[in-house]
Design a protein around this motif. Structure first.
Motif, PDB file in Angstrom:
ATOM      1  N   ILE A  11       0.833  -1.204   0.000  1.00 51.80           N
ATOM      2  CA  ILE A  11       0.000   0.000   0.000  1.00 51.80           C
ATOM      3  C   ILE A  11       0.867   1.253   0.000  1.00 51.80           C
ATOM      4  CG2 ILE A  11      -1.623   1.350   1.400  1.00 51.80           C
ATOM      5  CD1 ILE A  11      -2.929  -1.347   2.164  1.00 51.80           C
ATOM      6  N   ILE A  12       1.913   1.266   0.815  1.00 47.55           N
ATOM      7  CA  ILE A  12       2.821   2.424   0.843  1.00 47.55           C
ATOM      8  C   ILE A  12       3.492   2.588  -0.513  1.00 47.55           C
ATOM      9  CG2 ILE A  12       4.992   3.288   1.812  1.00 47.55           C
ATOM     10  CD1 ILE A  12       4.043   2.195   4.514  1.00 47.55           C
ATOM     11  N   GLY A  13       3.925   1.499  -1.125  1.00 47.94           N
ATOM     12  CA  GLY A  13       4.531   1.572  -2.450  1.00 47.94           C
ATOM     13  C   GLY A  13       3.569   2.107  -3.483  1.00 47.94           C
ATOM     14  N   ALA A  14       2.324   1.660  -3.451  1.00 48.35           N
ATOM     15  CA  ALA A  14       1.324   2.113  -4.417  1.00 48.35           C
ATOM     16  C   ALA A  14       1.013   3.592  -4.244  1.00 48.35           C
ATOM     17  CB  ALA A  14       0.045   1.283  -4.283  1.00 48.35           C
ATOM     18  N   VAL A  15       0.836   4.038  -3.006  1.00 50.47           N
ATOM     19  CA  VAL A  15       0.525   5.446  -2.754  1.00 50.47           C
ATOM     20  C   VAL A  15       1.706   6.327  -3.139  1.00 50.47           C
ATOM     21  CG1 VAL A  15       0.037   7.134  -0.936  1.00 50.47           C
ATOM     22  CG2 VAL A  15      -1.189   4.970  -0.981  1.00 50.47           C
ATOM     23  N   ALA A  16       2.912   5.920  -2.762  1.00 55.74           N
ATOM     24  CA  ALA A  16       4.104   6.714  -3.084  1.00 55.74           C
ATOM     25  C   ALA A  16       4.334   6.775  -4.595  1.00 55.74           C
ATOM     26  CB  ALA A  16       5.329   6.127  -2.382  1.00 55.74           C
ATOM     27  N   GLN A  22       2.053  11.686 -10.101  1.00 53.99           N
ATOM     28  CA  GLN A  22       1.301  12.937 -10.177  1.00 53.99           C
ATOM     29  C   GLN A  22       2.241  14.142 -10.167  1.00 53.99           C
ATOM     30  OE1 GLN A  22      -2.125  13.233 -10.568  1.00 53.99           O
ATOM     31  NE2 GLN A  22      -1.949  11.038 -10.876  1.00 53.99           N
ATOM     32  N   LEU A  23       3.289  14.073  -9.375  1.00 52.84           N
ATOM     33  CA  LEU A  23       4.212  15.201  -9.249  1.00 52.84           C
ATOM     34  C   LEU A  23       5.135  15.349 -10.452  1.00 52.84           C
ATOM     35  CD1 LEU A  23       5.196  14.796  -5.496  1.00 52.84           C
ATOM     36  CD2 LEU A  23       3.771  16.589  -6.492  1.00 52.84           C
ATOM     37  N   VAL A  24       5.585  14.236 -11.020  1.00 53.73           N
ATOM     38  CA  VAL A  24       6.599  14.303 -12.075  1.00 53.73           C
ATOM     39  C   VAL A  24       5.985  14.271 -13.463  1.00 53.73           C
ATOM     40  CG1 VAL A  24       8.601  13.127 -13.064  1.00 53.73           C
ATOM     41  CG2 VAL A  24       8.369  13.312 -10.594  1.00 53.73           C
ATOM     42  N   LYS A  25       5.098  13.360 -13.732  1.00 55.62           N
ATOM     43  CA  LYS A  25       4.575  13.199 -15.082  1.00 55.62           C
ATOM     44  C   LYS A  25       3.137  13.669 -15.222  1.00 55.62           C
ATOM     45  CE  LYS A  25       7.308   9.669 -17.119  1.00 55.62           C
ATOM     46  NZ  LYS A  25       7.339   9.545 -18.543  1.00 55.62           N
ATOM     47  N   GLY A  26       2.405  13.762 -14.123  1.00 60.42           N
ATOM     48  CA  GLY A  26       1.022  14.177 -14.208  1.00 60.42           C
ATOM     49  C   GLY A  26       0.032  13.036 -14.310  1.00 60.42           C
ATOM     50  N   TYR A  27       0.491  11.789 -14.272  1.00 61.57           N
ATOM     51  CA  TYR A  27      -0.406  10.638 -14.302  1.00 61.57           C
ATOM     52  C   TYR A  27       0.266   9.460 -13.621  1.00 61.57           C
ATOM     53  CZ  TYR A  27       2.489   9.423 -18.320  1.00 61.57           C
ATOM     54  OH  TYR A  27       3.548   9.156 -19.151  1.00 61.57           O
ATOM     55  N   GLY A  28      -0.512   8.433 -13.303  1.00 57.63           N
ATOM     56  CA  GLY A  28       0.024   7.253 -12.658  1.00 57.63           C
ATOM     57  C   GLY A  28       0.536   6.243 -13.668  1.00 57.63           C
ATOM     58  N   ILE A  32       0.465  -1.910 -10.587  1.00 53.20           N
ATOM     59  CA  ILE A  32       1.751  -2.600 -10.473  1.00 53.20           C
ATOM     60  C   ILE A  32       2.911  -1.626 -10.682  1.00 53.20           C
ATOM     61  CG2 ILE A  32       3.191  -4.458 -11.383  1.00 53.20           C
ATOM     62  CD1 ILE A  32       0.692  -5.407  -9.868  1.00 53.20           C
ATOM     63  N   GLY A  33       2.796  -0.751 -11.670  1.00 52.94           N
ATOM     64  CA  GLY A  33       3.845   0.237 -11.930  1.00 52.94           C
ATOM     65  C   GLY A  33       4.038   1.176 -10.753  1.00 52.94           C
ATOM     66  N   ASN A  34       2.927   1.630 -10.150  1.00 48.18           N
ATOM     67  CA  ASN A  34       3.027   2.502  -8.984  1.00 48.18           C
ATOM     68  C   ASN A  34       3.694   1.799  -7.816  1.00 48.18           C
ATOM     69  OD1 ASN A  34       1.815   4.680 -10.236  1.00 48.18           O
ATOM     70  ND2 ASN A  34      -0.215   4.217  -9.442  1.00 48.18           N
ATOM     71  N   ILE A  35       3.362   0.542  -7.597  1.00 49.63           N
ATOM     72  CA  ILE A  35       3.976  -0.216  -6.505  1.00 49.63           C
ATOM     73  C   ILE A  35       5.475  -0.343  -6.737  1.00 49.63           C
ATOM     74  CG2 ILE A  35       4.114  -2.497  -5.423  1.00 49.63           C
ATOM     75  CD1 ILE A  35       1.063  -2.689  -5.809  1.00 49.63           C
ATOM     76  N   VAL A  36       5.872  -0.680  -7.949  1.00 49.72           N
ATOM     77  CA  VAL A  36       7.300  -0.841  -8.257  1.00 49.72           C
ATOM     78  C   VAL A  36       8.037   0.481  -8.093  1.00 49.72           C
ATOM     79  CG1 VAL A  36       8.952  -1.357 -10.096  1.00 49.72           C
ATOM     80  CG2 VAL A  36       6.974  -2.835  -9.753  1.00 49.72           C
ATOM     81  N   VAL A  37       7.477   1.566  -8.626  1.00 50.96           N
ATOM     82  CA  VAL A  37       8.115   2.878  -8.509  1.00 50.96           C
ATOM     83  C   VAL A  37       8.214   3.288  -7.042  1.00 50.96           C
ATOM     84  CG1 VAL A  37       7.800   5.342  -8.995  1.00 50.96           C
ATOM     85  CG2 VAL A  37       7.519   3.674 -10.814  1.00 50.96           C
ATOM     86  N   ALA A  63       6.727   7.177   6.190  1.00 49.47           N
ATOM     87  CA  ALA A  63       7.147   6.179   5.203  1.00 49.47           C
ATOM     88  C   ALA A  63       6.643   6.548   3.811  1.00 49.47           C
ATOM     89  CB  ALA A  63       6.639   4.798   5.599  1.00 49.47           C
ATOM     90  N   ILE A  64       5.420   7.054   3.724  1.00 51.28           N
ATOM     91  CA  ILE A  64       4.876   7.463   2.426  1.00 51.28           C
ATOM     92  C   ILE A  64       5.641   8.666   1.883  1.00 51.28           C
ATOM     93  CG2 ILE A  64       2.839   8.460   1.286  1.00 51.28           C
ATOM     94  CD1 ILE A  64       1.134   6.614   3.051  1.00 51.28           C
ATOM     95  N   ILE A  65       5.922   9.642   2.738  1.00 53.05           N
ATOM     96  CA  ILE A  65       6.688  10.816   2.307  1.00 53.05           C
ATOM     97  C   ILE A  65       8.084  10.397   1.866  1.00 53.05           C
ATOM     98  CG2 ILE A  65       7.737  12.978   3.107  1.00 53.05           C
ATOM     99  CD1 ILE A  65       5.261  13.273   4.955  1.00 53.05           C
ATOM    100  N   HIS A  66       8.708   9.544   2.644  1.00 55.19           N
ATOM    101  CA  HIS A  66      10.046   9.029   2.353  1.00 55.19           C
ATOM    102  C   HIS A  66      10.073   8.336   0.993  1.00 55.19           C
ATOM    103  CE1 HIS A  66      13.424   6.136   3.275  1.00 55.19           C
ATOM    104  NE2 HIS A  66      13.948   7.265   3.703  1.00 55.19           N
ATOM    105  N   ALA A  67       9.141   7.423   0.773  1.00 56.67           N
ATOM    106  CA  ALA A  67       9.083   6.672  -0.481  1.00 56.67           C
ATOM    107  C   ALA A  67       8.713   7.579  -1.655  1.00 56.67           C
ATOM    108  CB  ALA A  67       8.079   5.530  -0.363  1.00 56.67           C
ATOM    109  N   THR A  68       7.864   8.564  -1.422  1.00 59.78           N
ATOM    110  CA  THR A  68       7.474   9.481  -2.494  1.00 59.78           C
ATOM    111  C   THR A  68       8.653  10.329  -2.944  1.00 59.78           C
ATOM    112  OG1 THR A  68       5.204   9.560  -1.669  1.00 59.78           O
ATOM    113  CG2 THR A  68       5.896  11.338  -3.147  1.00 59.78           C
ATOM    114  N   ILE A  69       9.425  10.843  -2.004  1.00 61.82           N
ATOM    115  CA  ILE A  69      10.595  11.643  -2.367  1.00 61.82           C
ATOM    116  C   ILE A  69      11.589  10.794  -3.158  1.00 61.82           C
ATOM    117  CG2 ILE A  69      12.599  12.886  -1.454  1.00 61.82           C
ATOM    118  CD1 ILE A  69      10.744  13.792   0.863  1.00 61.82           C
ATOM    119  N   GLY A  70      11.818   9.570  -2.714  1.00 61.35           N
ATOM    120  CA  GLY A  70      12.708   8.672  -3.453  1.00 61.35           C
ATOM    121  C   GLY A  70      12.168   8.346  -4.834  1.00 61.35           C
TER     122      GLY A  70
END
Length: 84
Positions: A11-16, A22-28, A32-37, A63-70
Motif C-alpha cells: 500500500i505504501i509503495g502504491a501510494v508513493a 502525479q508530481l513528475v509526469k502528471g499521471y500514474g 503494479i507500476g506505482n507499486i514498483v516505482v 514512510a509514504i513521504i520518504h518513499a514518495t521523495i525517493g
C-alpha cells in the motif's frame, strides 16, 4: 514478514508511486507500476537520506513521504536519461 506487513508495504509503495507520478509526469503508471516505482523509490531514499543525514521520523505518513521523495528522484533521473 507477516501478511499485514506485506500488505502495508504494498500500500505504501502504491501510494508513493501514484504521488510521484502525479508530481513528475502528471499521471500514474497503473497499480503494479506505482507499486514498483514506490518500492524502488523507498530503497533509493532509504540509502540516500541517511548518507546525507536526513531523518523524517517513523510511522506510515513518514514512510509514504520518504518513499514518495525517493520515487520522485527516480522518475526525474529516468526522465533525464531518457532525454539524453
Amino acid at each position: 514478514m507477516g501478511i499485514e506487513s506485506l500488505l502495508v508495504f504494498l500500500i505504501i509503495g502504491a501510494v508513493a508511486g501514484w504521488l510521484a507520478g502525479q508530481l513528475v509526469k502528471g499521471y500514474g503508471f497503473g497499480l503494479i507500476g506505482n507499486i514498483v516505482v514506490g518500492i524502488v523509490g523507498a530503497l533509493i531514499a532509504g540509502w540516500l537520506f541517511p548518507a546525507i543525514g536526513i531523518s523524517l521520523g517513523s510511522g506510515i505518513v513518514a514512510a509514504i513521504i520518504h518513499a514518495t521523495i525517493g520515487a520522485v528522484i527516480l522518475l526525474v533521473l529516468l526522465r533525464l536519461v531518457k532525454q539524453a
